[in-house]
Design a protein around this motif. Structure first.
Motif, PDB file in Angstrom:
ATOM      1  N   ALA A  22      19.444  99.949 -66.725  1.00 43.22           N
ATOM      2  CA  ALA A  22      20.399  99.964 -65.611  1.00 43.22           C
ATOM      3  C   ALA A  22      19.761  99.496 -64.308  1.00 43.22           C
ATOM      4  N   ALA A  23      18.451  99.689 -64.183  1.00 44.46           N
ATOM      5  CA  ALA A  23      17.748  99.289 -62.952  1.00 44.46           C
ATOM      6  C   ALA A  23      17.333  97.829 -63.032  1.00 44.46           C
ATOM      7  N   TRP A  24      18.285  96.960 -63.400  1.00 45.34           N
ATOM      8  CA  TRP A  24      17.970  95.541 -63.610  1.00 45.34           C
ATOM      9  C   TRP A  24      17.499  94.868 -62.324  1.00 45.34           C
ATOM     10  N   ASN A  25      17.988  95.355 -61.173  1.00 45.25           N
ATOM     11  CA  ASN A  25      17.579  94.730 -59.916  1.00 45.25           C
ATOM     12  C   ASN A  25      16.091  94.930 -59.646  1.00 45.25           C
ATOM     13  N   ILE A  26      15.546  96.053 -60.124  1.00 43.45           N
ATOM     14  CA  ILE A  26      14.120  96.328 -59.890  1.00 43.45           C
ATOM     15  C   ILE A  26      13.264  95.437 -60.783  1.00 43.45           C
ATOM     16  N   TRP A  27      13.533  95.471 -62.125  1.00 47.19           N
ATOM     17  CA  TRP A  27      12.660  94.697 -63.008  1.00 47.19           C
ATOM     18  C   TRP A  27      12.866  93.199 -62.858  1.00 47.19           C
ATOM     19  N   PHE A  28      14.033  92.780 -62.445  1.00 46.06           N
ATOM     20  CA  PHE A  28      14.240  91.353 -62.214  1.00 46.06           C
ATOM     21  C   PHE A  28      13.423  90.879 -61.011  1.00 46.06           C
ATOM     22  N   LEU A  29      13.495  91.648 -59.911  1.00 51.00           N
ATOM     23  CA  LEU A  29      12.744  91.271 -58.706  1.00 51.00           C
ATOM     24  C   LEU A  29      11.242  91.341 -58.943  1.00 51.00           C
ATOM     25  N   LEU A  30      10.778  92.350 -59.701  1.00 53.24           N
ATOM     26  CA  LEU A  30       9.350  92.458 -59.996  1.00 53.24           C
ATOM     27  C   LEU A  30       8.869  91.279 -60.836  1.00 53.24           C
ATOM     28  N   GLY A  31       9.662  90.906 -61.842  1.00 49.80           N
ATOM     29  CA  GLY A  31       9.282  89.790 -62.701  1.00 49.80           C
ATOM     30  C   GLY A  31       9.219  88.472 -61.954  1.00 49.80           C
ATOM     31  N   VAL A  32      10.220  88.193 -61.135  1.00 50.92           N
ATOM     32  CA  VAL A  32      10.242  86.962 -60.346  1.00 50.92           C
ATOM     33  C   VAL A  32       9.124  86.967 -59.319  1.00 50.92           C
ATOM     34  N   SER A  33       8.857  88.138 -58.733  1.00 49.74           N
ATOM     35  CA  SER A  33       7.791  88.252 -57.738  1.00 49.74           C
ATOM     36  C   SER A  33       6.425  87.952 -58.350  1.00 49.74           C
ATOM     37  N   ASP A  34       6.217  88.333 -59.609  1.00 53.78           N
ATOM     38  CA  ASP A  34       4.947  88.040 -60.282  1.00 53.78           C
ATOM     39  C   ASP A  34       4.702  86.536 -60.346  1.00 53.78           C
ATOM     40  N   ILE A  35       5.753  85.778 -60.655  1.00 53.10           N
ATOM     41  CA  ILE A  35       5.606  84.318 -60.728  1.00 53.10           C
ATOM     42  C   ILE A  35       5.325  83.744 -59.346  1.00 53.10           C
ATOM     43  N   ARG A  36       6.026  84.248 -58.353  1.00 52.30           N
ATOM     44  CA  ARG A  36       5.819  83.740 -56.993  1.00 52.30           C
ATOM     45  C   ARG A  36       4.401  84.023 -56.502  1.00 52.30           C
ATOM     46  N   GLN A  37       3.901  85.206 -56.804  1.00 48.92           N
ATOM     47  CA  GLN A  37       2.549  85.566 -56.383  1.00 48.92           C
ATOM     48  C   GLN A  37       1.502  84.707 -57.076  1.00 48.92           C
ATOM     49  N   ARG A  38       1.766  84.357 -58.340  1.00 48.63           N
ATOM     50  CA  ARG A  38       0.804  83.570 -59.101  1.00 48.63           C
ATOM     51  C   ARG A  38       0.608  82.187 -58.484  1.00 48.63           C
ATOM     52  N   TYR A  39       1.684  81.626 -57.922  1.00 43.86           N
ATOM     53  CA  TYR A  39       1.618  80.270 -57.382  1.00 43.86           C
ATOM     54  C   TYR A  39       1.768  80.261 -55.860  1.00 43.86           C
ATOM     55  N   LYS A  40       1.431  81.376 -55.236  1.00 42.37           N
ATOM     56  CA  LYS A  40       1.519  81.469 -53.791  1.00 42.37           C
ATOM     57  C   LYS A  40       0.543  80.487 -53.136  1.00 42.37           C
ATOM     58  N   ARG A  41       1.004  79.817 -52.098  1.00 39.62           N
ATOM     59  CA  ARG A  41       0.222  78.838 -51.337  1.00 39.62           C
ATOM     60  C   ARG A  41      -0.106  77.579 -52.143  1.00 39.62           C
ATOM     61  N   SER A  42       0.510  77.433 -53.306  1.00 41.59           N
ATOM     62  CA  SER A  42       0.328  76.207 -54.081  1.00 41.59           C
ATOM     63  C   SER A  42       1.332  75.161 -53.618  1.00 41.59           C
ATOM     64  N   ARG A  43       0.890  73.910 -53.521  1.00 40.69           N
ATOM     65  CA  ARG A  43       1.763  72.849 -53.021  1.00 40.69           C
ATOM     66  C   ARG A  43       2.944  72.607 -53.959  1.00 40.69           C
ATOM     67  N   PHE A  44       2.685  72.648 -55.261  1.00 42.84           N
ATOM     68  CA  PHE A  44       3.753  72.424 -56.239  1.00 42.84           C
ATOM     69  C   PHE A  44       4.421  73.720 -56.667  1.00 42.84           C
ATOM     70  N   GLY A  45       3.806  74.844 -56.349  1.00 43.85           N
ATOM     71  CA  GLY A  45       4.407  76.134 -56.664  1.00 43.85           C
ATOM     72  C   GLY A  45       4.670  76.316 -58.147  1.00 43.85           C
ATOM     73  N   GLN A  46       5.860  76.820 -58.460  1.00 46.17           N
ATOM     74  CA  GLN A  46       6.195  77.145 -59.838  1.00 46.17           C
ATOM     75  C   GLN A  46       6.341  75.907 -60.718  1.00 46.17           C
ATOM     76  N   PHE A  47       6.426  74.713 -60.117  1.00 44.59           N
ATOM     77  CA  PHE A  47       6.540  73.501 -60.916  1.00 44.59           C
ATOM     78  C   PHE A  47       5.255  73.181 -61.673  1.00 44.59           C
ATOM     79  N   TRP A  48       4.148  73.878 -61.317  1.00 44.61           N
ATOM     80  CA  TRP A  48       2.923  73.716 -62.082  1.00 44.61           C
ATOM     81  C   TRP A  48       3.125  74.190 -63.520  1.00 44.61           C
ATOM     82  N   ILE A  49       4.028  75.137 -63.725  1.00 44.19           N
ATOM     83  CA  ILE A  49       4.311  75.625 -65.077  1.00 44.19           C
ATOM     84  C   ILE A  49       4.817  74.476 -65.941  1.00 44.19           C
TER      85      ILE A  49
END
Length: 269
Positions: A22-49
């Protein structure tokens, strides 16, 4: 001390699963945030994937098509589809052992449902899958492959795969929190599974006597549920039977394990 869960254990585990989903808003935001943190300050960002996977598939496709004496126009789309699906499976299983230890900060501060952290892991890998799956239509366009209506059969197959991955994460997450060596064992097992799963090769390349390698590999069945429809191949009934049998086995193991030891996880961190 009994290893079987009590009625209270079952009640609390069921409540954890219900509140966690039921707490989908929490795990969704945490999951997306993990990806953003991984590619933080990267010029291509998530497109490196996508870029990294595209380079890997292109390089491996050319080399292995020559080694296996396969037409490049057929082999690269095969690898693109299978590697995209396998990356989802191996990504979840590979991180499953650390699903709770990586969330120790949250678990020590608040009594959040443990299911949230499992879904966080799955969402994180689904985002990666969504980036990688872009390569599949690009490969089809480049090599002139026209998708068939069977591609829609990949959707229920993907749902089945995610269910299996959720249960696998539940099992490995609990056991690895208690037994930390299991994380290394899982990584080594994934390396072996990569070679005995039809990712870089097709199952029909095996002789009749060696088909047992695929039949007894539940991860091959999960892979084929999604990959085969995308390649215009109708999954065989035994593929569904093997997958549902595997999920039934995971259910029998995962639910009692989670119910019995869910409350101990925070003390094992």
């Amino acid at each position: 001390m009994s290893l079987l869960p009590t009625r209270r254990d079952w009640t609390l585990a069921g409540r954890d699963l219900t509140r966690g989903f039921a707490a989908w808003n929490i795990w969704f935001l945490l999951g997306v945030s993990d990806i953003r943190q991984r590619y933080k300050r990267s010029r291509f960002g998530q497109f490196w994937i996508t870029l990294s996977m595209g380079i890997f598939i292109g390089g491996i496709g050319v080399v292995y098509s020559a080694l296996f004496n396969q037409p490049v126009a057929q082999y690269i789309p095969h690898v693109a589809v299978n590697m995209t699906v396998w990356t989802l499976i191996s990504g979840v299983v590979g991180d499953a052992a650390n699903v709770f230890t990586q969330s120790a900060m949250y678990m020590r501060q608040d009594a959040l449902p443990k299911t949230i952290f499992i879904m966080r892991l799955i969402i994180r890998n689904i985002v990666v899958f969504a980036h990688n799956v872009v390569i599949v239509p690009l490969a089809f366009i480049i090599f002139g492959i026209i998708p068939t209506p069977l591609v829609f059969a990949a959707i229920p197959g993907l749902i089945i795969v995610i269910l299996a991955l959720f249960l696998i994460t539940l099992i490995l997450g609990v056991l690895s929190t208690r037994f930390r060596d299991l994380a290394q064992i899982t990584q080594n097992a994934l390396q072996l599974l990569f070679f005995i799963t039809p990712i870089m090769w097709r199952s029909d390349q095996l002789s009749a006597g060696r088909q047992i390698i695929v039949v007894l590999n539940p991860f091959a069945s999960l892979l084929q549920l999604v990959a085969d429809p995308l390649l215009g191949i109708e999954p065989q009934p035994h593929t569904y039977i093997a997958s549902f049998t595997f999920i039934a086995f995971l259910l029998v193991l995962a639910l009692p394990l989670f119910a019995r030891f869910r409350a101990r996880l925070v003390y094992w961190l």
